[in-house]
Design an enzyme around this catalytic site. Structure first.
Site, PDB file in Angstrom:
ATOM      1  N   TYR A 121      61.838  20.760  52.466  1.00  0.00           N
ATOM      2  CA  TYR A 121      61.103  21.558  51.479  1.00  0.00           C
ATOM      3  C   TYR A 121      59.628  21.165  51.426  1.00  0.00           C
ATOM      4  O   TYR A 121      59.304  19.971  51.482  1.00  0.00           O
ATOM      5  CB  TYR A 121      61.709  21.369  50.082  1.00  0.00           C
ATOM      6  CG  TYR A 121      61.002  22.222  49.060  1.00  0.00           C
ATOM      7  CD1 TYR A 121      61.318  23.562  48.947  1.00  0.00           C
ATOM      8  CD2 TYR A 121      59.993  21.703  48.260  1.00  0.00           C
ATOM      9  CE1 TYR A 121      60.645  24.370  48.045  1.00  0.00           C
ATOM     10  CE2 TYR A 121      59.320  22.510  47.359  1.00  0.00           C
ATOM     11  CZ  TYR A 121      59.649  23.841  47.255  1.00  0.00           C
ATOM     12  OH  TYR A 121      58.984  24.633  46.365  1.00  0.00           O
ATOM     13  N   TRP A 123      55.213  22.816  51.028  1.00  0.00           N
ATOM     14  CA  TRP A 123      54.222  23.883  51.192  1.00  0.00           C
ATOM     15  C   TRP A 123      53.477  23.839  52.509  1.00  0.00           C
ATOM     16  O   TRP A 123      52.842  24.814  52.894  1.00  0.00           O
ATOM     17  CB  TRP A 123      53.241  23.849  50.025  1.00  0.00           C
ATOM     18  CG  TRP A 123      53.687  24.720  48.912  1.00  0.00           C
ATOM     19  CD1 TRP A 123      54.828  24.590  48.176  1.00  0.00           C
ATOM     20  CD2 TRP A 123      53.008  25.876  48.419  1.00  0.00           C
ATOM     21  NE1 TRP A 123      54.887  25.596  47.245  1.00  0.00           N
ATOM     22  CE2 TRP A 123      53.785  26.392  47.363  1.00  0.00           C
ATOM     23  CE3 TRP A 123      51.813  26.504  48.745  1.00  0.00           C
ATOM     24  CZ2 TRP A 123      53.410  27.531  46.647  1.00  0.00           C
ATOM     25  CZ3 TRP A 123      51.436  27.637  48.023  1.00  0.00           C
ATOM     26  CH2 TRP A 123      52.238  28.138  46.997  1.00  0.00           C
TER      27      TRP A 123
HETATM   28  N1  LIG Z   1      57.021  16.302  37.943  1.00  0.00           N
HETATM   29  C1  LIG Z   1      56.848  17.461  38.595  1.00  0.00           C
HETATM   30  N2  LIG Z   1      57.144  17.534  39.902  1.00  0.00           N
HETATM   31  C2  LIG Z   1      56.958  18.690  40.569  1.00  0.00           C
HETATM   32  C3  LIG Z   1      56.454  19.839  39.922  1.00  0.00           C
HETATM   33  C4  LIG Z   1      56.176  19.741  38.531  1.00  0.00           C
HETATM   34  O1  LIG Z   1      55.762  20.732  37.880  1.00  0.00           O
HETATM   35  N3  LIG Z   1      56.360  18.537  37.901  1.00  0.00           N
HETATM   36  N4  LIG Z   1      56.248  20.996  40.622  1.00  0.00           N
HETATM   37  C5  LIG Z   1      57.077  21.211  41.794  1.00  0.00           C
HETATM   38  C6  LIG Z   1      56.670  22.350  42.599  1.00  0.00           C
HETATM   39  S1  LIG Z   1      56.494  23.845  41.786  1.00  0.00           S
HETATM   40  C7  LIG Z   1      56.496  22.280  43.945  1.00  0.00           C
HETATM   41  S2  LIG Z   1      56.261  23.726  44.844  1.00  0.00           S
HETATM   42  C8  LIG Z   1      56.575  20.992  44.672  1.00  0.00           C
HETATM   43  C9  LIG Z   1      55.557  20.876  45.808  1.00  0.00           C
HETATM   44  O2  LIG Z   1      55.934  19.873  46.680  1.00  0.00           O
HETATM   45  P1  LIG Z   1      55.446  19.851  48.199  1.00  0.00           P
HETATM   46  O3  LIG Z   1      55.301  21.221  48.729  1.00  0.00           O
HETATM   47  O4  LIG Z   1      56.339  18.930  48.949  1.00  0.00           O
HETATM   48  O5  LIG Z   1      53.998  19.203  48.049  1.00  0.00           O
HETATM   49  P2  LIG Z   1      52.763  19.214  49.054  1.00  0.00           P
HETATM   50  O6  LIG Z   1      51.848  18.131  48.599  1.00  0.00           O
HETATM   51  O7  LIG Z   1      52.193  20.585  49.156  1.00  0.00           O
HETATM   52  O8  LIG Z   1      53.412  18.770  50.436  1.00  0.00           O
HETATM   53  C10 LIG Z   1      53.110  19.358  51.650  1.00  0.00           C
HETATM   54  C11 LIG Z   1      52.978  18.263  52.704  1.00  0.00           C
HETATM   55  O9  LIG Z   1      52.844  18.898  53.982  1.00  0.00           O
HETATM   56  C12 LIG Z   1      51.832  18.228  54.737  1.00  0.00           C
HETATM   57  N5  LIG Z   1      51.310  19.213  55.698  1.00  0.00           N
HETATM   58  C13 LIG Z   1      50.293  20.092  55.561  1.00  0.00           C
HETATM   59  N6  LIG Z   1      50.146  20.824  56.676  1.00  0.00           N
HETATM   60  C14 LIG Z   1      51.103  20.416  57.537  1.00  0.00           C
HETATM   61  C15 LIG Z   1      51.481  20.825  58.855  1.00  0.00           C
HETATM   62  O10 LIG Z   1      50.888  21.708  59.457  1.00  0.00           O
HETATM   63  N7  LIG Z   1      52.553  20.184  59.419  1.00  0.00           N
HETATM   64  C16 LIG Z   1      53.209  19.179  58.791  1.00  0.00           C
HETATM   65  N8  LIG Z   1      54.239  18.597  59.436  1.00  0.00           N
HETATM   66  N9  LIG Z   1      52.867  18.769  57.543  1.00  0.00           N
HETATM   67  C17 LIG Z   1      51.838  19.388  56.931  1.00  0.00           C
HETATM   68  C18 LIG Z   1      50.831  17.790  53.687  1.00  0.00           C
HETATM   69  O11 LIG Z   1      50.040  16.730  54.195  1.00  0.00           O
HETATM   70  C19 LIG Z   1      51.745  17.404  52.521  1.00  0.00           C
HETATM   71  O12 LIG Z   1      52.103  16.044  52.567  1.00  0.00           O
HETATM   72  O13 LIG Z   1      56.398  19.915  43.755  1.00  0.00           O
HETATM   73  C20 LIG Z   1      57.314  19.984  42.656  1.00  0.00           C
HETATM   74  N10 LIG Z   1      57.269  18.748  41.889  1.00  0.00           N
HETATM   75  N1  LIG Z   2      45.633  24.165  41.403  1.00  0.00           N
HETATM   76  C1  LIG Z   2      46.939  24.296  41.676  1.00  0.00           C
HETATM   77  N2  LIG Z   2      47.548  25.486  41.469  1.00  0.00           N
HETATM   78  C2  LIG Z   2      48.868  25.609  41.706  1.00  0.00           C
HETATM   79  C3  LIG Z   2      49.643  24.555  42.236  1.00  0.00           C
HETATM   80  C4  LIG Z   2      48.973  23.303  42.446  1.00  0.00           C
HETATM   81  O1  LIG Z   2      49.583  22.311  42.873  1.00  0.00           O
HETATM   82  N3  LIG Z   2      47.645  23.218  42.154  1.00  0.00           N
HETATM   83  N4  LIG Z   2      50.971  24.744  42.532  1.00  0.00           N
HETATM   84  C5  LIG Z   2      51.424  26.125  42.683  1.00  0.00           C
HETATM   85  C6  LIG Z   2      52.885  26.214  42.621  1.00  0.00           C
HETATM   86  S1  LIG Z   2      53.775  25.750  43.995  1.00  0.00           S
HETATM   87  C7  LIG Z   2      53.552  26.725  41.555  1.00  0.00           C
HETATM   88  S2  LIG Z   2      55.237  26.890  41.606  1.00  0.00           S
HETATM   89  C8  LIG Z   2      52.839  27.157  40.350  1.00  0.00           C
HETATM   90  C9  LIG Z   2      53.520  26.547  39.130  1.00  0.00           C
HETATM   91  O2  LIG Z   2      53.235  27.255  37.992  1.00  0.00           O
HETATM   92  P1  LIG Z   2      53.673  26.622  36.595  1.00  0.00           P
HETATM   93  O3  LIG Z   2      54.923  25.860  36.754  1.00  0.00           O
HETATM   94  O4  LIG Z   2      53.675  27.671  35.565  1.00  0.00           O
HETATM   95  O5  LIG Z   2      52.432  25.623  36.389  1.00  0.00           O
HETATM   96  P2  LIG Z   2      52.255  24.276  35.552  1.00  0.00           P
HETATM   97  O6  LIG Z   2      50.801  23.945  35.673  1.00  0.00           O
HETATM   98  O7  LIG Z   2      53.196  23.240  35.987  1.00  0.00           O
HETATM   99  O8  LIG Z   2      52.609  24.682  34.074  1.00  0.00           O
HETATM  100  C10 LIG Z   2      51.876  25.653  33.367  1.00  0.00           C
HETATM  101  C11 LIG Z   2      51.702  25.197  31.938  1.00  0.00           C
HETATM  102  O9  LIG Z   2      52.914  25.275  31.216  1.00  0.00           O
HETATM  103  C12 LIG Z   2      52.745  24.475  30.059  1.00  0.00           C
HETATM  104  N5  LIG Z   2      54.046  23.996  29.599  1.00  0.00           N
HETATM  105  C13 LIG Z   2      54.754  22.945  30.070  1.00  0.00           C
HETATM  106  N6  LIG Z   2      55.920  22.834  29.390  1.00  0.00           N
HETATM  107  C14 LIG Z   2      55.925  23.816  28.464  1.00  0.00           C
HETATM  108  C15 LIG Z   2      56.846  24.210  27.440  1.00  0.00           C
HETATM  109  O10 LIG Z   2      57.922  23.663  27.291  1.00  0.00           O
HETATM  110  N7  LIG Z   2      56.495  25.284  26.694  1.00  0.00           N
HETATM  111  C16 LIG Z   2      55.323  25.955  26.856  1.00  0.00           C
HETATM  112  N8  LIG Z   2      55.087  26.995  26.073  1.00  0.00           N
HETATM  113  N9  LIG Z   2      54.432  25.580  27.787  1.00  0.00           N
HETATM  114  C17 LIG Z   2      54.732  24.545  28.585  1.00  0.00           C
HETATM  115  C18 LIG Z   2      51.863  23.316  30.465  1.00  0.00           C
HETATM  116  O11 LIG Z   2      50.863  23.112  29.478  1.00  0.00           O
HETATM  117  C19 LIG Z   2      51.323  23.741  31.802  1.00  0.00           C
HETATM  118  O12 LIG Z   2      49.925  23.562  31.941  1.00  0.00           O
HETATM  119  O13 LIG Z   2      51.486  26.733  40.376  1.00  0.00           O
HETATM  120  C20 LIG Z   2      50.841  27.028  41.615  1.00  0.00           C
HETATM  121  N10 LIG Z   2      49.433  26.815  41.466  1.00  0.00           N
HETATM  122 MO   LIG Z   3      55.967  25.480  43.361  1.00  0.00          MO
END
Ligand SMILES: Nc1nc2c(c(=O)[nH]1)N[C@H]1C(S)=C(S)[C@@H](COP(=O)(O)OP(=O)(O)OC[C@H]3O[C@@H](n4cnc5c(=O)[nH]c(N)nc54)[C@H](O)[C@@H]3O)O[C@H]1N2
Ligand SMILES: Nc1nc2c(c(=O)[nH]1)N[C@H]1C(S)=C(S)[C@@H](COP(=O)(O)OP(=O)(O)OC[C@H]3O[C@@H](n4cnc5c(=O)[nH]c(N)nc54)[C@H](O)[C@@H]3O)O[C@H]1N2
Ligand SMILES: [Mo]
Length: 780
Positions: A121, A123
């Site tokens: 898993y 990005w």
């Molecule tokens: N506590 C907490 N944890 C969360 C979340 C949260 O809200 N709270 N949000 C979650 C969500 S929504 C998501 S989507 C995940 C994201 O989790 P990930 O998608 O695992 O996070 P990234 O840092 O985007 O990891 C991508 C990795 O791919 C590597 N990479 C980039 N390009 C390439 C390439 O071309 N080839 C290879 N082999 N590697 C490459 C980058 O260096 C990086 O280490 O995290 C989740 N974790």
């Molecule tokens: N800059 C940047 N943008 C991103 C990403 C990133 O890593 N960096 N990740 C991308 C990815 S993979 C995803 S999936 C999306 C994730 O999109 P989301 O999961 O919606 O994003 P978050 O920033 O984790 O959360 C949005 C807001 O929800 C609020 N929140 C948290 N818990 C609660 C709650 O219980 N109730 C209410 N009402 N509000 C709450 C927090 O204040 C938080 O700032 O973002 C995407 N956009």
């Molecule tokens: Mo995500």
């Protein structure tokens, strides 16, 4: 095979070449050894995250050559708790690929492909060909007999399982429903749970050429639309939306929504006709809502202590929604928590009770603003797509159950109405993701990885995941290779030009897998005999043919490649299946068992899960502060980077304080603990502890601490079982448990913590220092 046939066309006059990233389309050039980047010309609101590229490109955290963990090299594959604490030995490409091919063969022959976990898993990077997940999956499908995969995402683990039962097609709900254009034109009131933070909507897989969200909200506001933000953080809506901020207790939204609907019902303000015609199961739910089935009316007085809001405020809020073109938005964040299914389901019920679903700019905008592919239009021709082939192994896990799987082989668990069994995994292969970023309870993840025979990681930099791997293979970063950039919800197709040669010995993932396939005797199946450039031409063809079929200008690959990119035609903004259903509920039923919006789901009820009953319900607060952990931690997405990517880049580093990730607290909470703005704090709970810097703001609810994800895990002493992360990775604190037995989604957003001022000697940041023996000779 060459690393890639990087015979790029002539750059534009000033040397800038087009490229794209998940954080936006941009162009780049090398000038006097320095990388320069600038956003896409037509972008009204560019994303500054592209400014992480210049310092990241040649940063010492990059991986220069293949590396093998000493313990694995000396003792062979097998469980080993030295992972994450061991040294690395450099190895030549040919030697490392020989060893890895032999190990893949051993695991496949002795244990079967069902012992290989290739969920991988993450990005990775933009680009339709060098998409790491597609590459690894195609490799495992063609070359090892398949792999155990993961399903769903960390983004929408709960909603993507729930929505098909209650609304129908998930993609349709988030991508063909209420758009930014509709909001700008039609919405009269937008109630956003979790907000629509611009930091989030700046990002989309594959890139975005025009960031339209800020402008759309400003236009709606100028027309008189009211924005209401329900969130612990004021910054979750941009200032330009002029929102009224309702700062509720995190995790309490379901109670608030119940009380809003209760208020509508007891005042006769709900849309009975809509509920009768378009929904199934309202009567059962209404009995629960009014307290007829459990003796507790879900009224505003009931919700007040649960949400931390005054009952009068809740009643007033409900009345403001009535009689207007109202849009209910629920952020992904709300479902990334225990019982995360409930606010998603209840958001739909609220929008249905207002009778707004299917109207332009009204109804249920689930996920709108969380990410830049929502609220836009689909392209109307096929996108270039690299085929992953077919996986002969059918076994899977819900993605966030990785540690559970590795720690409990053979154990059973519930998922979407099934009782399933965890497989026994021997080898994990990761390319394009960072579990030490995305997973919860990192100390537990370390124990899980210790159980493996072999962990293989392709990375461009020394992430904590790479530091736990047995075999570390350096891959190129996007600016070092050519690709086609695009995203099905953005019109611009981009010829991604390399601007610099690969770092050290780094190779494209494709080239690494091709080398392994050659050793496994599957080269033809994996590569089909194509070079990278030939693949790009091959992938481009269906798009060209699609344009020609529509009678539109259809540039040849050579013309496309020599261009700055061009816009694809897009589908109309027609409200999708929900609009069609509203217009003709019998002729265009929803793909749910009843053909309607399911307020009560017979299917979900029949699963018999206590933590996800047949209609949305308040199942109790899961994040209750106590004396040991008196604060609720919000671990949301970072503003200055995508997840953990290029945490060592300039834009991300500049926002840190004393090298640490910045947490936010309310000044009153800080004063009570003797904490001042800029101090270093220690956040802890029963699972672990980390340091962070603190900034004080009145834009956060009291009792809440916010620390974004993405600071690289940095254990003070890796030999400890529960080391202090000195940098500020909140996943040492979060709990590793599913949303419910229905979806088993990620629950990383919320947990409870202790917060104290840290007065000790500040340990150095070592996360970006490469491990291993500098200057050592490569082993053969
Ligand atoms: N506590 C907490 N944890 C969360 C979340 C949260 O809200 N709270 N949000 C979650 C969500 S929504 C998501 S989507 C995940 C994201 O989790 P990930 O998608 O695992 O996070 P990234 O840092 O985007 O990891 C991508 C990795 O791919 C590597 N990479 C980039 N390009 C390439 C390439 O071309 N080839 C290879 N082999 N590697 C490459 C980058 O260096 C990086 O280490 O995290 C989740 N974790
Ligand atoms: N800059 C940047 N943008 C991103 C990403 C990133 O890593 N960096 N990740 C991308 C990815 S993979 C995803 S999936 C999306 C994730 O999109 P989301 O999961 O919606 O994003 P978050 O920033 O984790 O959360 C949005 C807001 O929800 C609020 N929140 C948290 N818990 C609660 C709650 O219980 N109730 C209410 N009402 N509000 C709450 C927090 O204040 C938080 O700032 O973002 C995407 N956009
Ligand atoms: Mo995500």
């Amino acid at each position: 095979m060459a690393a890639s046939d990087n015979a790029a066309q002539q750059p534009s006059e000033d040397g800038f070449r087009p490229h794209t990233s998940h954080w936006g389309v941009f162009s780049a050039r090398m000038k006097e050894g320095q990388l320069e980047v600038r956003p896409h010309e037509g972008d009204p609101d560019p994303n500054e995250i592209i400014q992480n590229f210049p310092a990241a490109l040649r940063h010492r955290a990059r991986i220069a050559q293949p590396m093998v963990r000493r313990g694995w090299l000396e003792n062979g594959p097998g469980p080993d708790d030295r992972r994450g604490r061991d040294e690395y030995v450099p190895m030549s490409w040919s030697a490392v690929l020989d060893r890895l091919a032999a190990e893949l063969r051993r695991v496949r022959d002795d244990h079967g492909p069902g012992a290989i976990f290739g969920g991988s898993y993450g990005w990775a990077s933009a680009g339709r060909f060098h998409h790491a997940q597609s590459q690894i999956h195609r490799f495992l499908n063609t070359s090892t007999g398949g792999y155990v995969k993961s399903v769903n995402s960390y983004s929408s683990g709960a909603s993507s399982v729930l929505v098909p039962h209650i609304i129908g097609d998930y993609e349709d709900l988030v991508k063909r429903n209420v758009s930014w254009e509709q909001m700008a034109e039609h919405s009269e009131v937008v109630l956003a749970f979790g907000g629509m933070a611009l930091k989030n909507s700046m990002v989309a897989g594959g890139g975005t050429s025009r960031h339209v969200e800020r402008g759309a909200m400003e236009r709606a506001k100028a027309r008189g639309c009211e924005f209401l933000l329900v969130s612990p953080l004021r910054a979750d809506l941009p200032a330009g939306a002029g929102a009224e901020w309702v700062a509720n207790i995190p995790g309490s939204d379901t109670a608030l929504m119940l009380a809003l609907v209760h208020t509508l019902v007891v005042n006769g303000l709900h849309d009975r006709a809509f509920l009768d015609r378009y929904t199934a199961g309202w009567p059962v739910f209404e009995r629960y809502l009014l307290g007829e089935s459990d003796g507790q009316p879900k009224d505003a007085a009931w919700a007040s202590p649960l949400t931390g809001l005054a009952a009068e405020q809740i009643v007033a809020l409900a009345k403001r929604l009535h009689g207007k073109r109202a849009l209910i938005v629920v952020a992904h964040a709300l479902q990334r928590a225990e019982h995360g299914e409930q606010p998603v389901w209840m958001g739909m019920v609220l929008a249905a009770a207002l009778g707004q679903i299917g109207l332009p700019g009204g109804g249920y905008g689930y996920g709108l603003g969380a990410i830049a592919y929502y609220g836009r239009r689909y392209n109307a021709v096929p996108m270039p797509t690299f085929s992953q082939g077919k996986n002969p192994v059918s076994d899977f896990i819900p993605v966030a159950r990785i540690s559970d799987m590795l720690l409990n082989p053979g154990a059973s668990y519930r998922y979407n109405g099934q009782t399933r069994t965890y497989p026994e995994i021997k080898l994990v292969y990761w390319a394009g993701g960072n579990p030490f970023h995305h997973h919860q309870d990192l100390n537990r993840l370390r124990q899980a990885f210790a159980r493996l025979d072999t962990l293989v990681v392709h990375e461009l930099a020394w992430t904590a995941t790479a530091r736990h791997a047995d075999v570390v293979l350096p891959c190129t970063m996007t600016l070092e290779r050519e690709d086609i950039g695009g995203n099905p919800n953005d019109p611009l197709l981009v010829p991604m030009q390399p601007v610099v040669a690969p770092y050290g010995e780094a190779r494209d993932d494709y080239v690494i897998f091709a080398g392994l396939a050659e050793r496994l005797g599957t080269a033809e199946a994996f590569t089909e005999g194509r070079s990278v450039r030939q693949w790009l031409e091959h992938l481009y063809e269906p798009t060209r043919a699609g344009l020609a079929e529509k009678g539109l200008p259809a540039p040849s690959f050579a013309e496309f490649w020599a261009s700055e990119g061009f816009d694809l035609p897009q589908q109309p903004d027609d409200g999708g299946k929900l609009r069609a259903f509203r217009n003709d509920p019998e002729g265009a039923p929803l793909p749910t068992p009843s053909g309607k919006l399911e307020i009560f789901s017979e299917t979900i009820a029949s699963f018999g899960e206590a933590d996800c009953p047949g209609h949305p319900a308040w199942l109790g607060q899961r994040y209750v502060p106590d004396a040991a952990t008196p604060y609720v931690l919000v671990a949301n997405q970072p503003r200055t980077r995508l997840h953990s990517q290029f945490d060592f880049g300039g834009h991300s580093s500049d926002a840190k304080h004393r090298g640490r990730e910045v947490a936010h607290m309310h000044p009153d909470d800080a004063a009570a603990r003797g904490i001042a703005d800029g101090d270093i704090i220690r956040l802890s709970n029963q699972r672990g502890a980390c340091l962070a810097a603190v900034r004080l703001t009145d834009g956060i609810r009291r009792g809440v601490v916010q620390l974004p994800t993405g600071a690289w895990y940095d254990p003070a002493d890796p030999q400890d079982d529960k080391p202090l992360c000195v940098h500020g990775n909140p996943n040492v604190l979060t709990r590793d448990v599913g949303t419910s037995a229905l979806a088993q989604g990620c629950t990383g957003q919320l947990t409870t913590v202790q917060v104290e001022r840290f007065d000790g000697n500040l340990p150095p940041i070592q996360a970006f220092e490469p491990p291993g023996a500098p200057g050592a000779q490569a082993a053969e």
